[in-house]
Design a protein around this motif. Structure first.
Motif, PDB file in Angstrom:
ATOM      1  N   ALA A 210       0.826  -1.212   0.000  1.00 42.68           N
ATOM      2  CA  ALA A 210       0.000   0.000   0.000  1.00 42.68           C
ATOM      3  C   ALA A 210       0.859   1.261   0.000  1.00 42.68           C
ATOM      4  N   ILE A 211       1.898   1.262  -0.788  1.00 39.48           N
ATOM      5  CA  ILE A 211       2.778   2.427  -0.952  1.00 39.48           C
ATOM      6  C   ILE A 211       2.816   2.756  -2.436  1.00 39.48           C
ATOM      7  N   SER A 212       2.424   3.954  -2.787  1.00 39.07           N
ATOM      8  CA  SER A 212       2.350   4.329  -4.202  1.00 39.07           C
ATOM      9  C   SER A 212       3.741   4.538  -4.780  1.00 39.07           C
ATOM     10  N   GLU A 213       3.813   4.521  -6.107  1.00 37.44           N
ATOM     11  CA  GLU A 213       5.090   4.730  -6.790  1.00 37.44           C
ATOM     12  C   GLU A 213       5.653   6.112  -6.492  1.00 37.44           C
ATOM     13  N   LEU A 214       4.771   7.098  -6.348  1.00 40.27           N
ATOM     14  CA  LEU A 214       5.219   8.455  -6.027  1.00 40.27           C
ATOM     15  C   LEU A 214       5.832   8.509  -4.631  1.00 40.27           C
ATOM     16  N   GLN A 215       5.252   7.771  -3.693  1.00 42.52           N
ATOM     17  CA  GLN A 215       5.799   7.730  -2.336  1.00 42.52           C
ATOM     18  C   GLN A 215       7.125   6.979  -2.283  1.00 42.52           C
ATOM     19  N   LYS A 216       7.263   5.946  -3.124  1.00 43.93           N
ATOM     20  CA  LYS A 216       8.518   5.194  -3.150  1.00 43.93           C
ATOM     21  C   LYS A 216       9.695   6.067  -3.573  1.00 43.93           C
ATOM     22  N   ASN A 217       9.432   6.990  -4.479  1.00 40.80           N
ATOM     23  CA  ASN A 217      10.509   7.800  -5.060  1.00 40.80           C
ATOM     24  C   ASN A 217      10.642   9.170  -4.418  1.00 40.80           C
TER      25      ASN A 217
END
Length: 413
Positions: A210-217
C-alpha cells in the motif's frame, strides 16, 4: 505610487494573505483551468503498433492453448471482441498479414468448401515459450500487481470483465482465471456479485504493497519540505512547443503544493469539487498506469472503474487537465493514455522482461509484414485431403474438450 502601496501591503502581510487565499481557493474549489491538447509525435510512435501487437499476442495465446495448436478461423472469430481490431477488418485478413507468425492450412467442411486453419510458426512458438517461462519466473511480482489493483478499489473486488480489459496491460496470462489465480488461494477468491457477474476478491491486505510509486521515489524526486508537509509533486514534462500561459503556470505550481492523498487510503472525506480531490484522482491513475507494463492503457479500459474506485462523474477529465502528467494519443482510432514520466523519448525508463519479449514479437510482426509485401510468402491454394482429415479429427477432439471444460467451468462458478 503603486509600488509604494504594494511595498506597504507586503510589509503588513496583505500580499501573503492574498497568496494564502489563492491556496485556500485551490483546496476548497475546483479551479476552472483548460489546457489545450498538443500532438506528441514521440509518444505517438510509442503507441503505434500496440493494437496489432496485442491482437496478435492474444491470438498466439489462444492457438497455443489448443491441444493441436491449430484452430479454424470460425473458432478464432469467437474471440474477436477481445482483440480490439476495427470492425471493418476481417480477422482472416489480419492474420494473413503476418505469415511468419501464423501458418495457414485448410480442411474441407461437409459441403466440400475449404475452411482456413491457423497454427503457429516455429519462431512464434519459440517466443511464446520464452514468455511462458518469464510468467512462471515472475509469478509473485504479477500477483502483487493484481493485489495492488484490487487494493485501489473501495471494496477490494473487481468484476472479471474489468480485469479482462486490463490483463494484457498488467502482463497477466491470457487464461489467468485458470492458470494464475488458483495458484494464489491465500490472496484471491472468486465471488458472485449482486448483478450476478463473477468477481475477484482480495483476501489479504498487505501494508507493504500500500505504498504508491510516487511515495517510493520521494527521496529521489521530492524536496525535503514537501515530504514534511505531505504535498508530494508529480513529475511533469510537456510536449516540445507546448505554450503554457502564465495563469496556468501559477495554478499548476500551487496545485502541486496541495496535499497528496495516497490512492490506497479511503478518500470519502474529500469534496469531489476541490482541487485536492482532483489531485487524489490524478494520483490514482498515476499509480494505475505504473501497474501496467507499458505505462499506458486505452482510455475505454478505465471507463468501468468509476464505481470500484469511488470516483466522481467525468473523472477522466483529469487526463485533459494535466497534459504534463498524462498524454492522450489518438492513434489507431482510439484514445490511449500514456504516463509521460515513464518514457525517455521513445524508450521506456524501466523495461520489464515481458516488455522485452513483446518488443521481439513486435519486430517479428514488422518483418513478416515487410516480407509479405515483397512477395516472400506465397500462399498455397492446394488442399491436402489427408491433412484436412487429420484437422477434422483434431478439431472434433478439441470441440469435445471445450464442451467438457465449459461444463466444469460453469460448475465451478
Amino acid at each position: 505610487m503603486f509600488h509604494w502601496l504594494f511595498g506597504i501591503a507586503r510589509n503588513f502581510g496583505f500580499v501573503r494573505g492574498y497568496q494564502q487565499g489563492y491556496i485556500y481557493q485551490q483546496k476548497f474549489s475546483l479551479v476552472n483551468i483548460k489546457l489545450k491538447w498538443v500532438k506528441d509525435r514521440t509518444l505517438d510512435a510509442v503507441v503505434t503498433g500496440q493494437r496489432d501487437l496485442k491482437a496478435a499476442g492474444i491470438l498466439v495465446s489462444i492457438i497455443y492453448s489448443s491441444s493441436e495448436c491449430c484452430l479454424p478461423i470460425y473458432h478464432l472469430s469467437r474471440h474477436r471482441g477481445q482483440l480490439g481490431l476495427p470492425s471493418d477488418l476481417k480477422l482472416s485478413t489480419f492474420i494473413r498479414r503476418y505469415p511468419n507468425i501464423f501458418n495457414e492450412s485448410s480442411f474441407l467442411d461437409s459441403g466440400g468448401s475449404p475452411v482456413p486453419c491457423f497454427s503457429l510458426s516455429p519462431e512464434a512458438l519459440e517466443l511464446h515459450h520464452e514468455e511462458v517461462n518469464i510468467l512462471q519466473q515472475n509469478q509473485l511480482e504479477l500477483r502483487d500487481r493484481l493485489c495492488k489493483l484490487l487494493m485501489l478499489t473501495s471494496d477490494r473486488i473487481l468484476p472479471l470483465q474489468t480485469i479482462d480489459q486490463l490483463k494484457w496491460d498488467l502482463g497477466l496470462p491470457y487464461d489467468y482465471q485458470h492458470s494464475f489465480v488458483p495458484n494464489h488461494p491465500e490472496s484471491f477468491l472468486y465471488v458472485r456479485l449482486p448483478d450476478d457477474r463473477i468477481g475477484l476478491k482480495l483476501l489479504f491486505w498487505d501494508d507493504k504493497l500500500a505504498i504508491s510509486e510516487l511515495q517510493k521515489n520521494t527521496s529521489l524526486q521530492q524536496k525535503a519540505e514537501d515530504i514534511k508537509n505531505g504535498s508530494l509533486e508529480f513529475p511533469i514534462s510537456f510536449t516540445r512547443g507546448f505554450g503554457l500561459k502564465r495563469k496556468c503556470m501559477e495554478w499548476l505550481k500551487e496545485w502541486q503544493k496541495l496535499p497528496y492523498t495516497s490512492p490506497y487510503i479511503n478518500a470519502s472525506h474529500l469534496d469531489p469539487r476541490t482541487d485536492v480531490s482532483e489531485k487524489r484522482i490524478v494520483g490514482v491513475f498515476h499509480e494505475l498506469l505504473h501497474l501496467t507494463l507499458h505505462k499506458q492503457t486505452e482510455r475505454k479500459n478505465v471507463s468501468n472503474l468509476r464505481r470500484p474506485l469511488a470516483l466522481p462523474q467525468k473523472f477522466t477529465k483529469v487526463f485533459e487537465r494535466h497534459p504534463g502528467i498524462f498524454y492522450i494519443s489518438k492513434r489507431s482510432d482510439t484514445q490511449t493514455v500514456v504516463l509521460r514520466e515513464a518514457y525517455n523519448g521513445q524508450e521506456p525508463v524501466q523495461n520489464h522482461a515481458l516488455v522485452q519479449i513483446r518488443e521481439e514479437f513486435a519486430s517479428l510482426l514488422k518483418k513478416g509484414l515487410l516480407d509479405r509485401s515483397k512477395g516472400v510468402y506465397k500462399k498455397s491454394r492446394h488442399t491436402n485431403l489427408v491433412e484436412g482429415l487429420r484437422k477434422e479429427v483434431c478439431i472434433a477432439k478439441k470441440t469435445n474438450q471445450l464442451s467438457s471444460e465449459d461444463e466444469s467451468d460453469s460448475m465451478f462458478f
